[in-house]
Design a protein around this motif. Structure first.
Motif, PDB file in Angstrom:
ATOM      1  N   ILE A   1       0.855  -1.203   0.000  1.00  0.00           N
ATOM      2  CA  ILE A   1       0.000   0.000   0.000  1.00  0.00           C
ATOM      3  C   ILE A   1       0.888   1.249   0.000  1.00  0.00           C
ATOM      4  O   ILE A   1       0.514   2.278  -0.551  1.00  0.00           O
ATOM      5  CB  ILE A   1      -0.986  -0.007   1.192  1.00  0.00           C
ATOM      6  CG1 ILE A   1      -2.069   1.067   0.992  1.00  0.00           C
ATOM      7  CG2 ILE A   1      -0.265   0.187   2.539  1.00  0.00           C
ATOM      8  CD1 ILE A   1      -3.211   0.984   1.994  1.00  0.00           C
ATOM      9  N   HIS A   2       2.084   1.119   0.604  1.00  0.00           N
ATOM     10  CA  HIS A   2       3.082   2.197   0.560  1.00  0.00           C
ATOM     11  C   HIS A   2       4.268   1.745  -0.284  1.00  0.00           C
ATOM     12  O   HIS A   2       4.905   0.731   0.019  1.00  0.00           O
ATOM     13  CB  HIS A   2       3.525   2.569   1.980  1.00  0.00           C
ATOM     14  CG  HIS A   2       2.452   3.269   2.765  1.00  0.00           C
ATOM     15  ND1 HIS A   2       2.229   3.064   4.101  1.00  0.00           N
ATOM     16  CD2 HIS A   2       1.522   4.180   2.351  1.00  0.00           C
ATOM     17  CE1 HIS A   2       1.206   3.835   4.491  1.00  0.00           C
ATOM     18  NE2 HIS A   2       0.759   4.504   3.444  1.00  0.00           N
ATOM     19  N   GLY A   3       4.575   2.514  -1.326  1.00  0.00           N
ATOM     20  CA  GLY A   3       5.554   2.064  -2.319  1.00  0.00           C
ATOM     21  C   GLY A   3       6.994   2.042  -1.853  1.00  0.00           C
ATOM     22  O   GLY A   3       7.839   1.422  -2.496  1.00  0.00           O
ATOM     23  N   ASP A   4       7.296   2.713  -0.742  1.00  0.00           N
ATOM     24  CA  ASP A   4       8.694   2.758  -0.284  1.00  0.00           C
ATOM     25  C   ASP A   4       8.919   1.846   0.923  1.00  0.00           C
ATOM     26  O   ASP A   4       9.816   2.090   1.728  1.00  0.00           O
ATOM     27  CB  ASP A   4       9.107   4.204   0.046  1.00  0.00           C
ATOM     28  CG  ASP A   4       8.229   4.816   1.132  1.00  0.00           C
ATOM     29  OD1 ASP A   4       7.170   4.225   1.462  1.00  0.00           O
ATOM     30  OD2 ASP A   4       8.601   5.886   1.666  1.00  0.00           O
ATOM     31  N   GLU A   5       8.075   0.807   1.048  1.00  0.00           N
ATOM     32  CA  GLU A   5       8.200  -0.106   2.184  1.00  0.00           C
ATOM     33  C   GLU A   5       8.376  -1.541   1.673  1.00  0.00           C
ATOM     34  O   GLU A   5       7.440  -2.346   1.688  1.00  0.00           O
ATOM     35  CB  GLU A   5       6.964   0.045   3.090  1.00  0.00           C
ATOM     36  CG  GLU A   5       6.826   1.476   3.617  1.00  0.00           C
ATOM     37  CD  GLU A   5       5.581   1.722   4.469  1.00  0.00           C
ATOM     38  OE1 GLU A   5       4.845   0.770   4.780  1.00  0.00           O
ATOM     39  OE2 GLU A   5       5.361   2.903   4.824  1.00  0.00           O
ATOM     40  N   PRO A   6       9.592  -1.855   1.184  1.00  0.00           N
ATOM     41  CA  PRO A   6       9.802  -3.115   0.460  1.00  0.00           C
ATOM     42  C   PRO A   6       9.552  -4.380   1.282  1.00  0.00           C
ATOM     43  O   PRO A   6       9.171  -5.411   0.732  1.00  0.00           O
ATOM     44  CB  PRO A   6      11.257  -3.048  -0.006  1.00  0.00           C
ATOM     45  CG  PRO A   6      11.879  -1.957   0.806  1.00  0.00           C
ATOM     46  CD  PRO A   6      10.792  -1.002   1.168  1.00  0.00           C
TER      47      PRO A   6
ATOM     48  N   ASN B   1       8.127   5.216  -3.743  1.00  0.00           N
ATOM     49  CA  ASN B   1       7.565   6.422  -3.123  1.00  0.00           C
ATOM     50  C   ASN B   1       6.369   6.000  -2.266  1.00  0.00           C
ATOM     51  O   ASN B   1       5.603   5.130  -2.672  1.00  0.00           O
ATOM     52  CB  ASN B   1       7.128   7.349  -4.280  1.00  0.00           C
ATOM     53  CG  ASN B   1       6.600   8.681  -3.799  1.00  0.00           C
ATOM     54  OD1 ASN B   1       5.697   8.741  -2.961  1.00  0.00           O
ATOM     55  ND2 ASN B   1       7.150   9.753  -4.350  1.00  0.00           N
ATOM     56  N   ARG B   2       6.209   6.611  -1.132  1.00  0.00           N
ATOM     57  CA  ARG B   2       5.083   6.253  -0.242  1.00  0.00           C
ATOM     58  C   ARG B   2       3.758   6.256  -1.004  1.00  0.00           C
ATOM     59  O   ARG B   2       2.987   5.304  -0.926  1.00  0.00           O
ATOM     60  CB  ARG B   2       5.012   7.247   0.926  1.00  0.00           C
ATOM     61  CG  ARG B   2       3.898   6.944   1.920  1.00  0.00           C
ATOM     62  CD  ARG B   2       3.972   7.914   3.098  1.00  0.00           C
ATOM     63  NE  ARG B   2       2.905   7.694   4.056  1.00  0.00           N
ATOM     64  CZ  ARG B   2       2.943   6.825   5.061  1.00  0.00           C
ATOM     65  NH1 ARG B   2       4.011   6.061   5.218  1.00  0.00           N
ATOM     66  NH2 ARG B   2       1.927   6.692   5.889  1.00  0.00           N
ATOM     67  N   GLY B   3       3.515   7.330  -1.754  1.00  0.00           N
ATOM     68  CA  GLY B   3       2.295   7.381  -2.560  1.00  0.00           C
ATOM     69  C   GLY B   3       2.405   8.476  -3.591  1.00  0.00           C
ATOM     70  O   GLY B   3       2.338   9.650  -3.228  1.00  0.00           O
TER      71      GLY B   3
ATOM     72  N   LEU C   1       0.494  -5.026   5.147  1.00  0.00           N
ATOM     73  CA  LEU C   1       1.924  -5.111   5.478  1.00  0.00           C
ATOM     74  C   LEU C   1       2.663  -3.801   5.195  1.00  0.00           C
ATOM     75  O   LEU C   1       2.518  -3.216   4.124  1.00  0.00           O
ATOM     76  CB  LEU C   1       2.580  -6.237   4.676  1.00  0.00           C
ATOM     77  CG  LEU C   1       1.849  -7.589   4.639  1.00  0.00           C
ATOM     78  CD1 LEU C   1       2.676  -8.615   3.865  1.00  0.00           C
ATOM     79  CD2 LEU C   1       1.531  -8.109   6.027  1.00  0.00           C
ATOM     80  N   HIS C   2       3.502  -3.417   6.155  1.00  0.00           N
ATOM     81  CA  HIS C   2       4.243  -2.151   6.063  1.00  0.00           C
ATOM     82  C   HIS C   2       5.669  -2.303   6.590  1.00  0.00           C
ATOM     83  O   HIS C   2       5.968  -3.212   7.351  1.00  0.00           O
ATOM     84  CB  HIS C   2       3.616  -1.089   6.972  1.00  0.00           C
ATOM     85  CG  HIS C   2       2.233  -0.675   6.638  1.00  0.00           C
ATOM     86  ND1 HIS C   2       1.943   0.488   5.997  1.00  0.00           N
ATOM     87  CD2 HIS C   2       1.039  -1.267   6.890  1.00  0.00           C
ATOM     88  CE1 HIS C   2       0.634   0.620   5.867  1.00  0.00           C
ATOM     89  NE2 HIS C   2       0.055  -0.434   6.400  1.00  0.00           N
ATOM     90  N   ASP C   3       6.513  -1.305   6.237  1.00  0.00           N
ATOM     91  CA  ASP C   3       7.721  -1.001   7.011  1.00  0.00           C
ATOM     92  C   ASP C   3       7.467   0.351   7.656  1.00  0.00           C
ATOM     93  O   ASP C   3       7.109   1.311   6.962  1.00  0.00           O
ATOM     94  CB  ASP C   3       8.949  -0.828   6.098  1.00  0.00           C
ATOM     95  CG  ASP C   3       9.347  -2.115   5.392  1.00  0.00           C
ATOM     96  OD1 ASP C   3       9.095  -3.194   5.933  1.00  0.00           O
ATOM     97  OD2 ASP C   3       9.919  -2.010   4.291  1.00  0.00           O
ATOM     98  N   GLY C   4       7.639   0.430   8.956  1.00  0.00           N
ATOM     99  CA  GLY C   4       7.355   1.681   9.647  1.00  0.00           C
ATOM    100  C   GLY C   4       8.598   2.259  10.314  1.00  0.00           C
ATOM    101  O   GLY C   4       9.593   1.573  10.542  1.00  0.00           O
TER     102      GLY C   4
HETATM  103 ZN   LIG Z   1       3.254   2.031   5.548  1.00  0.00          ZN
END
Ligand SMILES: [Zn+2]
Length: 430
Positions: free
Chosen positions: A41-46, A81-83, A123-126
């Motif tokens: 959902i966030h492009g910079d969170e591989p 990019n996040r979004g 799923l994310h990287d935070g």
């Molecule tokens: Zn995220």
């Protein structure tokens, strides 16, 4: 003048809709539980998209059902990019009808609400490392990393004890062995309804308010090693599957760093127009004069995160946020053919079709056909057609290899100005 500017901008907007995401359904029995995994959902969170890609490719489901969307925000993943159209995870309550994410958000909402879906993981990287008391700028209650996120303690559902389930998952992951002690996971309850107006726009809150149990899994952005993040994400997902009686099998050891890493970085293949096939794992980062059609080229991939973007007169090939190759086309009419090519390889004759790779120990000779052969990087004065010549690796200039190891070369076939196909010549190492 003003009129033209307006027209120009609405034109861009019309054609900037986010690229549709992919969904993979591993169904065994529709009466059993279904887990929906949403990555990217966030492009910079591989960590949030390479983990579901590994899950999709290397896990076999024995009972229960697993639905995997590895790449929700396709355009932002390619852009790392996040979004690029704004934060998609703030569009689940209100969204503008002209928003470039509108179709994506509507489509994923429909899947979340599918009556078969029992539980949802986003799923994310935070940032940082979540701790329930403040330790320092990286370890504190405002951090998001290494946490299972819930919007509230419970909802009324068979998997509605969100807090309890999250704690159970974290306990298993923490006990299984962490790469560093401070990688420990905690439960972060954002108490969205009371406290967090921002998060009221989020995907998980949308799910929870529709009585669907939902969690976010956040690995830390401060952990730079992708393999660690993927391992932690997979361990968390496995615990959720166990809780839901979804039985699975995988062909590798999740505690073996090298085994996991090699799976993450196996980028698979790209097939173009059914007559060119290239390995993405060791491909050079740019290839020139690739014979393609002016438009309507067909690209097929084996990796779930592979996409192609046409930009600046070239095709950019991506796996997730990693740009693997810039492919510069040379425009040809492309023939559609099932022709077979005969090649003498190390003194043995074999027959192959376009889009294949052949392995060579010492030398090869492409046998006569009605096609003209061009071996890229080989040249002999006065020769236009390079068939019927015995060629070894040292006869080809290695700057023309298509791979970083300088072992793979292109043989291209033409007739009457049309491109028929490519065969990759792979020289095996001694
Ligand atoms: Zn995220």
């Amino acid at each position: 003048m003003r009129f033209f500017i307006i027209v120009f901008f609405s034109f861009i907007q019309l054609f900037a809709l986010n690229t549709p995401f992919d969904i993979y359904k591993k169904d065994t029995n529709p009466t059993q539980h279904t887990l929906l995994i949403i990555g990217g959902i966030h492009g910079d969170e591989p960590g949030g998209y390479f983990a579901p890609a590994v899950l999709e490719k290397y896990y076999k489901i024995k009972s229960g059902n697993l639905w995997i969307i590895p790449n929700l925000n396709v355009d932002s993943i390619m852009a790392n990019n996040r979004g690029i159209y704004g934060d998609m995870n703030r569009k689940f309550n209100v969204i503008d009808k002209n928003d470039n994410d509108l179709l994506t958000v509507n489509r994923i909402k429909e899947i979340i609400l599918d009556k078969r879906v029992d539980l949802i993981l986003n799923l994310h990287d935070g940032f940082g490392f979540y701790r329930n008391i403040y330790e320092d700028a990286n370890f504190n209650p405002n951090a998001w990393g290494q946490a299972t996120i819930i919007d509230q303690e419970k909802i009324d559902d068979k998997f509605g004890n969100l807090d309890e389930i999250a704690k159970q998952v974290n306990k298993m992951v923490n006990n299984e062995g962490l790469y560093q002690d401070f990688h420990t996971f905690g439960v972060k309850n954002t108490q969205t309804k009371q406290k967090d107006e921002q998060m009221q726009q989020s995907l998980t809150f949308f799910a929870v308010t529709h009585n669907k149990p939902a969690f976010a899994i956040e690995t830390s952005k401060n952990i730079t090693e992708l393999t660690y993040k993927v391992i932690y994400q997979l361990k968390s997902m496995e615990e959720f599957m166990k809780i839901m009686n979804i039985e699975f099998e995988r062909d590798f050891d999740l505690n073996n760093y090298e085994e996991v890493k090699s799976r993450i970085y196996d980028f698979g293949k790209i097939k173009i127009n059914d007559n060119i096939s290239l390995d993405l794992s060791d491909l050079k980062n740019n290839l020139r004069f690739v014979p393609l059609k002016k438009e309507g080229n067909k690209f097929d991939f084996t990796h779930t995160l592979s996409k192609v973007k046409y930009n600046d007169n070239k095709y950019e090939i991506y796996v997730g946020n990693i740009k693997v190759c810039d492919l510069y086309p040379q425009i040809f009419e492309v023939a559609n053919t099932e022709d077979k090519i005969k090649i003498l390889v190390d003194n043995k004759e074999l027959e192959t079709s376009f889009g294949n790779q052949i392995d060579i120990k010492n030398d090869f000779k492409i046998l006569k056909s009605d096609l003209r052969v061009n071996i890229i990087g080989f040249s002999k004065d006065g020769l236009d057609n390079e068939d019927e010549i015995l060629i070894k690796r040292s006869d080809i200039q290695d700057i023309y290899s298509i791979d970083n190891n300088k072992t793979k070369y292109r043989a291209e076939f033409y007739k009457d100005g049309k491109f028929y196909g490519m065969i990759v010549l792979n020289f095996l190492k001694d």
